[in-house]
Design a protein around this motif. Structure first.
Motif: not given
Length: 143
Positions: A2-9, A36-46, A127-130, A136-141
């Motif tokens: 699976l090739r995933i492109h998030l840069i641009g669209s 974008l947070n693939r290194q971590h388990s994310l709590e469902r509530a958060a 831009d990342l996911l233009a 939440w996307i703005y800091p990653d962008r």
């Protein structure tokens, strides 16, 4: 693979064929956030609060469950599965076989070699996911 492109669209390519973007609109930010947070388990509530900050927690968690279901249906079937989820957390499966343009861009950008930097510039198609306007996307962008 699976090739995933998030840069641009957002674009997904499975076995050299584009995957149609047939998921409900909030499923795309969910996928992007997990990647974008693939290194971590994310709590469902958060995670639910991040994606649905303006609704009650119970409704946000219900939305998360529903969109995880849509995401599993939308992504191609693969072993191992793309997502690891339990009642408390969700994460992108670190054992899944995929290529992510953001990860490749970060890897190439960290290399001082001119050829690597040239390849990083070639990956940058906007831009990342233009088209995504969630807060939440703005800091990653920016990063």
């Amino acid at each position: 693979m699976l090739r995933i492109h998030l840069i641009g669209s957002l674009r997904l390519v499975w076995r050299d064929r584009p995957v149609p973007l047939s998921a409900p609109p909030k499923t795309i930010p969910l996928l992007a956030y997990l990647l974008l947070n693939r290194q971590h388990s994310l709590e469902r509530a958060a995670l639910a609060f991040t994606l649905w900050p303006d609704i009650p927690e119970k409704d946000a968690r219900a939305n998360l469950r529903r969109h995880l279901h849509y995401l599993r249906k939308w992504l191609p079937m693969a072993e191992p599965a793309w997502l690891c989820a339990n009642g408390e957390s969700v994460r992108w499966n670190p054992d899944a076989v995929y290529w992510l343009d953001v990860a490749e861009f970060e890897r190439l950008s960290a290399d001082a070699n001119a050829a690597a930097l040239d390849r990083a510039v070639e990956l940058y198609s906007g831009d990342l996911l233009a088209n995504l306007c969630d807060d939440w996307i703005y800091p990653d962008r920016e990063r």
